[in-house]
Structures are given as structure tokens and as C-alpha cells.
Design a protein around this motif. Structure first.
Motif, PDB file in Angstrom:
ATOM      1  N   UNK A  23      49.192  29.992  51.307  1.00 56.00           N
ATOM      2  CA  UNK A  23      49.754  31.578  50.596  1.00 56.00           C
ATOM      3  C   UNK A  23      50.543  31.229  49.913  1.00 56.00           C
ATOM      4  N   UNK A  24      50.950  30.506  49.513  1.00 60.07           N
ATOM      5  CA  UNK A  24      51.817  30.626  48.584  1.00 60.07           C
ATOM      6  C   UNK A  24      51.513  29.793  47.219  1.00 60.07           C
ATOM      7  N   UNK A  25      50.176  29.091  46.989  1.00 60.56           N
ATOM      8  CA  UNK A  25      49.160  28.527  46.206  1.00 60.56           C
ATOM      9  C   UNK A  25      48.177  29.554  45.894  1.00 60.56           C
ATOM     10  N   UNK A  26      48.100  30.410  46.739  1.00 62.65           N
ATOM     11  CA  UNK A  26      47.160  31.677  46.502  1.00 62.65           C
ATOM     12  C   UNK A  26      47.864  32.171  45.784  1.00 62.65           C
ATOM     13  N   UNK A  27      49.463  32.446  46.289  1.00 61.16           N
ATOM     14  CA  UNK A  27      49.860  33.767  45.799  1.00 61.16           C
ATOM     15  C   UNK A  27      50.371  33.279  44.307  1.00 61.16           C
ATOM     16  N   UNK A  28      50.394  32.255  43.602  1.00 62.35           N
ATOM     17  CA  UNK A  28      50.360  31.961  42.899  1.00 62.35           C
ATOM     18  C   UNK A  28      49.999  32.016  41.290  1.00 62.35           C
ATOM     19  N   UNK A  29      48.243  31.590  42.619  1.00 60.84           N
ATOM     20  CA  UNK A  29      46.640  31.919  41.262  1.00 60.84           C
ATOM     21  C   UNK A  29      46.602  32.827  40.979  1.00 60.84           C
ATOM     22  N   UNK A  30      47.125  34.442  41.544  1.00 58.17           N
ATOM     23  CA  UNK A  30      47.460  35.166  41.327  1.00 58.17           C
ATOM     24  C   UNK A  30      47.898  35.328  38.984  1.00 58.17           C
ATOM     25  N   UNK A  31      49.282  35.419  39.492  1.00 60.00           N
ATOM     26  CA  UNK A  31      50.153  34.719  38.506  1.00 60.00           C
ATOM     27  C   UNK A  31      49.508  33.937  37.421  1.00 60.00           C
ATOM     28  N   UNK A  32      48.888  33.003  37.694  1.00 58.30           N
ATOM     29  CA  UNK A  32      48.125  32.698  36.951  1.00 58.30           C
ATOM     30  C   UNK A  32      46.400  33.366  36.206  1.00 58.30           C
ATOM     31  N   UNK A  33      45.764  34.223  37.341  1.00 57.73           N
ATOM     32  CA  UNK A  33      44.979  35.190  36.667  1.00 57.73           C
ATOM     33  C   UNK A  33      45.186  36.093  35.332  1.00 57.73           C
ATOM     34  N   UNK A  34      46.554  36.498  36.792  1.00 52.46           N
ATOM     35  CA  UNK A  34      47.323  37.965  35.451  1.00 52.46           C
ATOM     36  C   UNK A  34      47.370  37.882  33.964  1.00 52.46           C
ATOM     37  N   UNK A  35      47.982  36.004  33.918  1.00 50.23           N
ATOM     38  CA  UNK A  35      48.150  35.588  32.838  1.00 50.23           C
ATOM     39  C   UNK A  35      47.377  35.652  31.618  1.00 50.23           C
ATOM     40  N   UNK A  36      46.686  35.341  32.407  1.00 45.46           N
ATOM     41  CA  UNK A  36      45.292  35.316  31.289  1.00 45.46           C
ATOM     42  C   UNK A  36      44.762  36.902  30.369  1.00 45.46           C
ATOM     43  N   UNK A  37      45.400  37.542  30.735  1.00 49.52           N
ATOM     44  CA  UNK A  37      45.538  39.443  30.155  1.00 49.52           C
ATOM     45  C   UNK A  37      46.464  39.798  28.760  1.00 49.52           C
ATOM     46  N   UNK A  38      47.192  38.653  28.351  1.00 49.04           N
ATOM     47  CA  UNK A  38      48.410  37.877  28.135  1.00 49.04           C
ATOM     48  C   UNK A  38      47.941  37.164  26.658  1.00 49.04           C
ATOM     49  N   UNK A  39      48.050  37.803  25.267  1.00 52.10           N
ATOM     50  CA  UNK A  39      47.792  36.744  24.678  1.00 52.10           C
ATOM     51  C   UNK A  39      48.447  35.743  24.753  1.00 52.10           C
ATOM     52  N   UNK A  40      47.815  34.300  24.065  1.00 50.55           N
ATOM     53  CA  UNK A  40      48.204  32.304  24.552  1.00 50.55           C
ATOM     54  C   UNK A  40      48.927  32.139  22.802  1.00 50.55           C
ATOM     55  N   UNK A  41      49.968  31.898  23.032  1.00 55.25           N
ATOM     56  CA  UNK A  41      50.162  31.485  21.639  1.00 55.25           C
ATOM     57  C   UNK A  41      50.635  30.122  21.365  1.00 55.25           C
ATOM     58  N   UNK A  42      50.088  29.135  20.327  1.00 56.98           N
ATOM     59  CA  UNK A  42      50.179  27.531  20.618  1.00 56.98           C
ATOM     60  C   UNK A  42      51.006  27.769  19.092  1.00 56.98           C
ATOM     61  N   UNK A  43      52.298  26.804  19.121  1.00 54.03           N
ATOM     62  CA  UNK A  43      52.417  25.778  19.041  1.00 54.03           C
ATOM     63  C   UNK A  43      52.102  24.306  18.134  1.00 54.03           C
ATOM     64  N   UNK A  44      51.811  24.048  16.723  1.00 51.59           N
ATOM     65  CA  UNK A  44      51.430  22.555  16.396  1.00 51.59           C
ATOM     66  C   UNK A  44      51.409  21.873  15.312  1.00 51.59           C
ATOM     67  N   UNK A  45      52.016  20.828  14.850  1.00 52.91           N
ATOM     68  CA  UNK A  45      52.687  20.424  14.041  1.00 52.91           C
ATOM     69  C   UNK A  45      52.187  18.832  14.089  1.00 52.91           C
ATOM     70  N   UNK A  46      51.861  18.163  12.689  1.00 52.77           N
ATOM     71  CA  UNK A  46      51.860  16.709  12.310  1.00 52.77           C
ATOM     72  C   UNK A  46      52.310  16.037  11.234  1.00 52.77           C
TER      73      UNK A  46
END
Length: 350
Positions: free
Chosen positions: A196-219
Motif C-alpha cells: 500500500x505504501x509503495x502504491x501511494x508513493x506512485x501517486x506522487x510520481x504520477x502527480x509530479x508529471x503535471x509540473x515542469x521539470x528543470x534540469x541543470x547541466x555543465x561540462x
């Protein structure tokens, strides 16, 4: 955490000019590339929680299997002691019935009884003797089963179980403790809870897809045309960038996925509640059976003692000519039955 990779390359390029002259150019490069996604909306954190919970599900599955294995070993050990006790009962009754047969045969030789009594005594004796091979076979099978459960070949524990010992005696009272703690001892419940705890956490993963994803990169890297100049400060180059992605239109895929994860969570919740109810039923049934089995054993012990006295009395009265032989047969048969019932009751209680 950030992801960092290293890279290196070396190459030589050949070229030909208009006059047909050949030339070559060397190139060397060393560099590090790093990237990091900012977990502003908790998607990565929730995926880690889901993964940790799934690991715990696997651990509880292992513990559940271990409990089942230990229970099988214990049950077969109790069967071994039960069969040994039943063999002792049969051997004890055989001795008494042999004495009865000798008495009957002596009375027949003296003309005090008929041949029918001798045949009935022989029948009773052989009927009891016929139980011995079956009990010995079941005893060997239980021993072999224990050996296999412990990861050994059949016969591996015969020497340890060769000595006859009584069935372990159950305590008159059992300390249950707090009901909630009692339930949490069960790995199958902890497994359902972690699912049950694992499946509840997967809801948070799915909810996060609604919002922007910001990445930083450097070399950072070194590049030069010759190996000697590669470590020169003039060959050093760096770069940094950031990126953002935000789903604008996906035909409702994200929202549908969120709905799926919520439905799966409801399914796991129902399974968890069902596991709790089943555990409560198991505990309540076990305690009820334990209480009534103790009372039943107490009555069986008294009945067995009374049957033993009745068998001894009937044998003495028959020897004195006060009763017929049928009463002796019934008393001895009843004694064997009650003694076996006591042994089986001990095995059932523990």
C-alpha cells in the motif's frame, strides 16, 4: 544526486590538397559532463519511496516464506513425537492384550471358557498389532519430511529423533500482548502494508508529471591539437546550461495515469484491510480452539484414566469368573481409543 560522466578521445585526420600533398591533424580531448534534475515537485523523492517500499515488500515476502517453513518443520516434529507416543500406547496395549490372551487360553485349557473367547482375544491382539507398521511408516515419513525441509536428504535427522520423547506440552496460558502489536508480528500483514505504501508513493510520481521539470547541466574539458598541449590552461573549456520542460498537451495521458494510480491504491487498501480482517479471524479462531482443546484434553485424560482402571478391573473380574469375556474386549478397545485420543489432542493443542 547529480549524474557525472567522464569522456576522452584522441584522433588523427588526414587530408589532401589540390596539389596532391597530404597532411594530418591530431586532436585530443578530456572532459567531465554533469547533469542534475531539480526535484521541485517531489517526483524523484516519491519514486525513491516507492522503490524502498518495494524492497520491504520483498523482505516481508522472504520472512513470510521463512515463517511458513519453520511452521512446517514444527508441525512435522510434533507429528514425529505424536507417532512415537502412539507407538508407545500400542506397544503398552499389546503387552496387556498378550496377557489377556494368555489368561483366556489358560482358562480354555482348564475348561473354564470356550474357544470363542480365545479367538476374540487373538483378534483383539492382532488388530492392535496391525496398527504398529502403519504408525512406523508414518513416523519415518515425518522424519524424512523434516530432513527435506531443513535442506538435507531423507534420513539425515533419524539419529537425532531416534529417542522417543513426548509431545511438547502447551502452556495453560498464552501472553498475547497488545492486539495491534500481535498483528504486526505477521509478515503477511507487513507485506500488504508496504505494498500500500509503495502504491501511494506512485501517486506522487504520477502527480509530479503535471509540473515542469528543470534540469541543470555543465561540462568542463581540455582539448588540444597535441598531447603535450592538452594540460595547458589555454586548452581548458567550460560550459553550463539549464533546461525546462512542461507538458502542454498529451491528450489526457497524465491525468488518466493519475486516476489509474489512485484506483490501484484503492485496490491495495482493500487488500490490506482484508489481510487485517483475515489475521483477526485467524487469531480469534486459534484462541477459541486453544481454549476448547485444553478443556477437551482434560476430559480425555480423565476418560483415559477411567478406561485404564476399567480394563484392569474387567481383566481381574474375568479371571475370577465374574463377567464374560466380551466386557474385557470392550474395556481394552476403549482404553486404546482414549489413549490415542489423548496423544492426538496433545499434538493438536501445541
Amino acid at each position: 544526486f547529480p549524474s557525472v560522466t567522464s569522456s576522452g578521445s584522441a584522433g588523427r585526420t588526414y587530408s589532401e590538397d589540390m596539389r596532391g600533398d597530404f597532411s594530418s591533424t591530431n586532436s585530443f580531448r578530456l572532459g567531465l559532463d554533469a547533469s542534475w534534475e531539480l526535484d521541485l515537485f517531489g517526483g524523484v523523492k516519491r519514486s525513491i519511496e516507492a522503490a524502498d517500499a518495494n524492497i520491504e515488500v520483498t523482505e516481508e515476502s522472504y520472512r513470510d516464506a521463512l515463517v511458513s517453513l519453520l511452521a512446517e518443520v514444527a508441525l512435522n516434529y510434533i507429528e514425529v513425537r505424536s507417532y512415537q507416543a502412539q507407538l508407545q500406547v500400542a506397544e503398552s496395549n499389546l503387552q496387556s492384550q498378550e496377557e489377556t490372551y494368555d489368561i483366556t487360553n489358560w482358562r480354555y485349557q482348564a475348561g473354564l471358557t470356550t474357544e470363542l473367547d480365545v479367538e476374540n482375544a487373538s483378534k483383539n491382539l492382532e488388530q492392535t498389532r496391525a496398527q504398529v507398521p502403519s504408525l512406523k511408516s508414518s513416523l519415518e515419513q515425518a522424519k524424512n519430511r523434516i530432513a527435506v525441509l531443513l535442506g538435507s536428504g531423507p534420513g539425515a535427522v533419524d539419529s537425532e529423533l531416534e529417542e522417543y520423547k513426548p509431545v511438547p506440552v502447551a502452556p495453560d496460558e498464552i501472553a498475547l500482548g497488545i492486539p495491534a502489536d500481535l498483528l504486526r508480528r505477521r509478515p503477511d500483514l507487513r507485506k500488504a502494508e508496504r505494498e500500500l505504501a509503495a502504491q501511494t508513493a506512485k501517486i506522487g510520481v504520477a502527480e509530479a508529471e503535471r509540473y515542469p521539470r528543470i534540469t541543470l547541466s555543465g561540462n568542463i574539458g581540455l582539448s588540444a591539437l597535441s598531447l603535450g598541449d592538452l594540460l595547458d590552461t589555454d586548452s581548458l573549456g567550460t560550459g553550463a546550461s539549464s533546461g525546462i520542460s512542461w507538458p502542454v498537451y498529451d491528450a489526457g495521458r497524465i491525468m488518466k495515469n493519475i486516476g489509474i494510480q489512485y484506483a490501484a491504491q484503492e485496490q491495495k487498501l482493500i487488500a490490506y484491510k482484508a489481510a487485517i480482517l483475515t489475521a483477526l479471524e485467524d487469531v480469534e479462531n486459534a484462541m477459541t480452539s486453544y481454549t476448547h482443546d485444553l478443556a477437551r484434553r482434560e476430559s480425555l485424560v480423565k476418560a483415559s484414566d477411567a478406561a485404564r482402571m476399567a480394563a484392569e478391573t474387567s481383566r481381574a473380574q474375568y479371571l475370577s469368573g465374574l463377567i464374560d469375556f466380551q466386557s474385557v474386549l470392550e474395556a481394552e478397545s476403549t482404553l486404546l481409543t482414549y489413549q490415542n485420543n489423548v496423544v492426538q489432542s496433545d499434538a493438536q493443542i501445541i
